[in-house]
Design a protein around this motif. Structure first.
Motif, PDB file in Angstrom:
ATOM      1  N   GLU A   1       2.632  20.156  -8.136  1.00 39.85           N
ATOM      2  CA  GLU A   1       1.585  20.125  -8.065  1.00 39.85           C
ATOM      3  C   GLU A   1       1.254  18.839  -8.447  1.00 39.85           C
ATOM      4  OE1 GLU A   1      -0.602  23.972  -5.528  1.00 39.85           O
ATOM      5  OE2 GLU A   1      -1.080  23.303  -7.746  1.00 39.85           O
ATOM      6  N   VAL A   2       1.431  18.610  -9.537  1.00 39.70           N
ATOM      7  CA  VAL A   2       1.608  17.737 -10.462  1.00 39.70           C
ATOM      8  C   VAL A   2       1.794  15.930 -10.187  1.00 39.70           C
ATOM      9  CG1 VAL A   2       1.814  16.480 -13.017  1.00 39.70           C
ATOM     10  CG2 VAL A   2      -0.364  18.854 -12.467  1.00 39.70           C
ATOM     11  N   LEU A   3       3.252  16.607 -10.581  1.00 46.49           N
ATOM     12  CA  LEU A   3       4.637  16.003  -9.545  1.00 46.49           C
ATOM     13  C   LEU A   3       4.330  15.414  -8.049  1.00 46.49           C
ATOM     14  CD1 LEU A   3       7.140  17.351 -10.814  1.00 46.49           C
ATOM     15  CD2 LEU A   3       6.556  15.975 -11.962  1.00 46.49           C
ATOM     16  N   ALA A   4       3.663  16.440  -7.170  1.00 49.67           N
ATOM     17  CA  ALA A   4       3.212  15.842  -5.868  1.00 49.67           C
ATOM     18  C   ALA A   4       1.933  14.182  -5.923  1.00 49.67           C
ATOM     19  CB  ALA A   4       2.552  16.872  -5.225  1.00 49.67           C
ATOM     20  N   HIS A   5       1.498  14.598  -6.574  1.00 53.04           N
ATOM     21  CA  HIS A   5      -0.106  13.998  -7.471  1.00 53.04           C
ATOM     22  C   HIS A   5       0.477  12.614  -8.072  1.00 53.04           C
ATOM     23  CE1 HIS A   5      -3.444  11.963  -8.814  1.00 53.04           C
ATOM     24  NE2 HIS A   5      -2.905  12.659  -9.895  1.00 53.04           N
ATOM     25  N   CYS A   6       1.580  12.793  -8.790  1.00 47.60           N
ATOM     26  CA  CYS A   6       2.049  11.769  -9.316  1.00 47.60           C
ATOM     27  C   CYS A   6       2.940  10.701  -8.796  1.00 47.60           C
ATOM     28  CB  CYS A   6       3.126  11.649 -10.543  1.00 47.60           C
ATOM     29  SG  CYS A   6       2.065  13.011 -11.982  1.00 47.60           S
ATOM     30  N   SER A   7       3.369  10.979  -7.812  1.00 46.73           N
ATOM     31  CA  SER A   7       4.240  10.210  -6.678  1.00 46.73           C
ATOM     32  C   SER A   7       3.312   9.641  -5.362  1.00 46.73           C
ATOM     33  CB  SER A   7       5.566  11.671  -6.261  1.00 46.73           C
ATOM     34  OG  SER A   7       5.100  12.363  -4.589  1.00 46.73           O
ATOM     35  N   ALA A   8       2.577  10.512  -4.893  1.00 45.07           N
ATOM     36  CA  ALA A   8       1.308  10.013  -4.238  1.00 45.07           C
ATOM     37  C   ALA A   8       0.713   8.837  -4.513  1.00 45.07           C
ATOM     38  CB  ALA A   8       0.398  11.166  -3.894  1.00 45.07           C
ATOM     39  N   ALA A   9       0.284   9.588  -6.022  1.00 47.35           N
ATOM     40  CA  ALA A   9      -1.078   7.918  -6.353  1.00 47.35           C
ATOM     41  C   ALA A   9      -0.055   6.428  -6.474  1.00 47.35           C
ATOM     42  CB  ALA A   9      -1.139   8.545  -7.689  1.00 47.35           C
ATOM     43  N   LEU A  10       1.354   7.163  -7.173  1.00 41.68           N
ATOM     44  CA  LEU A  10       2.379   5.726  -7.312  1.00 41.68           C
ATOM     45  C   LEU A  10       2.185   5.368  -5.789  1.00 41.68           C
ATOM     46  CD1 LEU A  10       4.563   6.211  -9.767  1.00 41.68           C
ATOM     47  CD2 LEU A  10       3.538   5.455 -10.207  1.00 41.68           C
ATOM     48  N   LEU A  11       3.080   6.116  -4.885  1.00 38.58           N
ATOM     49  CA  LEU A  11       3.725   4.989  -3.063  1.00 38.58           C
ATOM     50  C   LEU A  11       1.654   4.781  -3.018  1.00 38.58           C
ATOM     51  CD1 LEU A  11       5.367   4.837  -1.732  1.00 38.58           C
ATOM     52  CD2 LEU A  11       4.650   6.924  -0.555  1.00 38.58           C
ATOM     53  N   ARG A  12       0.686   5.226  -3.160  1.00 40.12           N
ATOM     54  CA  ARG A  12      -0.436   3.928  -2.650  1.00 40.12           C
ATOM     55  C   ARG A  12      -0.424   2.756  -3.449  1.00 40.12           C
ATOM     56  NH1 ARG A  12      -4.979   6.595  -0.111  1.00 40.12           N
ATOM     57  NH2 ARG A  12      -5.203   9.023  -0.016  1.00 40.12           N
ATOM     58  N   ILE A  13       0.152   3.214  -4.579  1.00 39.35           N
ATOM     59  CA  ILE A  13      -0.465   1.038  -5.210  1.00 39.35           C
ATOM     60  C   ILE A  13       0.992   0.848  -4.575  1.00 39.35           C
ATOM     61  CG2 ILE A  13       0.644   0.126  -7.170  1.00 39.35           C
ATOM     62  CD1 ILE A  13      -0.632   2.266  -9.066  1.00 39.35           C
ATOM     63  N   VAL A  14       1.988   0.990  -4.858  1.00 41.55           N
ATOM     64  CA  VAL A  14       3.060   0.484  -3.861  1.00 41.55           C
ATOM     65  C   VAL A  14       3.256  -0.152  -2.555  1.00 41.55           C
ATOM     66  CG1 VAL A  14       6.124   0.642  -2.901  1.00 41.55           C
ATOM     67  CG2 VAL A  14       5.256   1.587  -5.171  1.00 41.55           C
ATOM     68  N   GLU A  15       2.677   1.431  -1.997  1.00 39.05           N
ATOM     69  CA  GLU A  15       2.208   0.703  -0.584  1.00 39.05           C
ATOM     70  C   GLU A  15       0.754  -0.128  -0.043  1.00 39.05           C
ATOM     71  OE1 GLU A  15       2.460   3.591   2.130  1.00 39.05           O
ATOM     72  OE2 GLU A  15       4.853   4.356   1.474  1.00 39.05           O
ATOM     73  N   GLY A  16      -0.063  -0.381  -1.166  1.00 40.39           N
ATOM     74  CA  GLY A  16      -0.960  -0.669  -0.814  1.00 40.39           C
ATOM     75  C   GLY A  16      -2.561   0.046  -0.697  1.00 40.39           C
ATOM     76  N   ARG A  17      -2.356   0.559  -0.781  1.00 38.20           N
ATOM     77  CA  ARG A  17      -3.405   1.643   0.050  1.00 38.20           C
ATOM     78  C   ARG A  17      -4.249   2.226  -1.185  1.00 38.20           C
ATOM     79  NH1 ARG A  17      -1.657   6.413   1.853  1.00 38.20           N
ATOM     80  NH2 ARG A  17       0.252   6.091   0.637  1.00 38.20           N
ATOM     81  N   LEU A  18      -5.506   1.831  -1.486  1.00 36.03           N
ATOM     82  CA  LEU A  18      -6.067   1.702  -2.560  1.00 36.03           C
ATOM     83  C   LEU A  18      -6.982   2.531  -1.654  1.00 36.03           C
ATOM     84  CD1 LEU A  18      -4.664  -0.840  -4.859  1.00 36.03           C
ATOM     85  CD2 LEU A  18      -3.927   1.126  -4.513  1.00 36.03           C
ATOM     86  N   GLU A  19      -8.119   2.203  -0.834  1.00 35.48           N
ATOM     87  CA  GLU A  19      -9.228   2.229  -1.101  1.00 35.48           C
ATOM     88  C   GLU A  19      -9.120   3.752  -0.450  1.00 35.48           C
ATOM     89  OE1 GLU A  19     -12.303   1.314   2.582  1.00 35.48           O
ATOM     90  OE2 GLU A  19     -10.548   0.623   3.054  1.00 35.48           O
ATOM     91  N   GLY A  20     -10.469   3.944  -1.782  1.00 35.76           N
ATOM     92  CA  GLY A  20     -10.863   5.569  -1.595  1.00 35.76           C
ATOM     93  C   GLY A  20      -9.504   6.006  -2.283  1.00 35.76           C
ATOM     94  N   ALA A  21      -9.078   5.540  -2.864  1.00 36.16           N
ATOM     95  CA  ALA A  21      -7.849   6.251  -3.924  1.00 36.16           C
ATOM     96  C   ALA A  21      -8.361   7.097  -5.453  1.00 36.16           C
ATOM     97  CB  ALA A  21      -6.382   4.908  -3.820  1.00 36.16           C
ATOM     98  N   PHE A  22      -7.176   7.549  -5.597  1.00 39.75           N
ATOM     99  CA  PHE A  22      -7.502   9.122  -7.402  1.00 39.75           C
ATOM    100  C   PHE A  22      -8.810   9.035  -7.044  1.00 39.75           C
ATOM    101  CE2 PHE A  22      -5.423   3.971  -7.101  1.00 39.75           C
ATOM    102  CZ  PHE A  22      -3.790   4.641  -7.605  1.00 39.75           C
TER     103      PHE A  22
END
Length: 236
Positions: free
Chosen positions: A46-67
């Motif tokens: 689950e930690v790794l899933a969180h990490c991969s998702a957070a980085l992908l949000r940055i790459v794709e610019g999906r930052l509204e409401g993130a983190f």
């Protein structure tokens, strides 16, 4: 971040962690991914899933409401049925690409790159592997932490690091991402508070990272005078 920053520090930190962590993870038995971590309620997977998702949000610019805790939990739930290999593939892509986006930002995302490195330490710690909260990338992590501790308004702490302290890098040019580092065993973290002298911390790199990221320090050896542990935490 308003402090003077090297925009390529996060990129170097993420690439270093990609090269160190991914080979270890790809040779780890799937049963090990169910180990509990220092992150309440989260397994290694689950930690790794969180990490991969957070980085992908940055790459794709999906930052509204993130983190936020809610967004993080939703990201992990979304990957509940993914295979471990799929999570690792996404994580590798994030480590490779997110730093470029962070370099072009105003610095607010630097602390996310640092958090990814700390989570890699959580994973190593849970798996019983050496190098948790130290090793490759620690120089860049400490440099980002020094700035983040001021931006996040922690009190001034003069840290004296014991043997094995890794260097904090000098500011390199973007065209020279592997510039040599200058050795140091002292760090000045946080902000001066009127009427309050700087606190003093004697410790090693892993314990310093644990203190500032709110990780358990049970059994760690350190001396902290002039501040409380809870005042140092930059994530919360």
């Amino acid at each position: 971040m308003s402090e003077t920053r090297d925009p390529w520090l996060p990129h170097r930190l993420l690439l270093s962690e990609r090269d160190a962590l991914l080979p270890l993870l790809r040779h780890t038995a799937e049963s090990e991914y169910e180990r509990r971590t220092a992150c309440p309620g989260w397994t290694v997977r689950e930690v790794l899933a969180h990490c991969s998702a957070a980085l992908l949000r940055i790459v794709e610019g999906r930052l509204e409401g993130a983190f936020t805790p809610e967004a993080n939990a939703s990201d992990v739930r979304e990957r509940r049925d993914w295979s471990v290999s799929r999570i690792l593939d996404e994580l590798e892509e994030g480590f490779t690409e997110a730093g470029k986006v962070i370099a072009a930002s105003d610095g607010d995302l630097d602390v996310i790159a640092l958090g990814e490195w700390v989570h890699a330490g959580d994973v190593r710690d849970a798996l019983g592997r050496p190098g948790a909260y130290e090793g490759p990338g620690a120089a860049e992590a400490l440099a980002i932490l020094t700035v983040a501790s001021r931006v996040r308004s922690t009190p001034r702490v003069e840290a004296v690091l014991g043997e094995g302290c890794l260097p904090v890098p000098e500011t390199p040019s973007p065209a020279s991402p592997a510039s040599p580092a200058s050795p140091t065993r002292r760090l000045s973290l946080g902000n001066l508070v009127e009427g309050r002298p700087p606190a003093r911390l004697e410790t090693d790199v892993p314990t310093l990272v644990r203190l500032y990221s709110g990780r358990p320090v049970v059994g760690a050896r350190y001396v902290l005078d002039g501040a409380e542990e809870s005042e140092l935490v930059i994530y919360g």
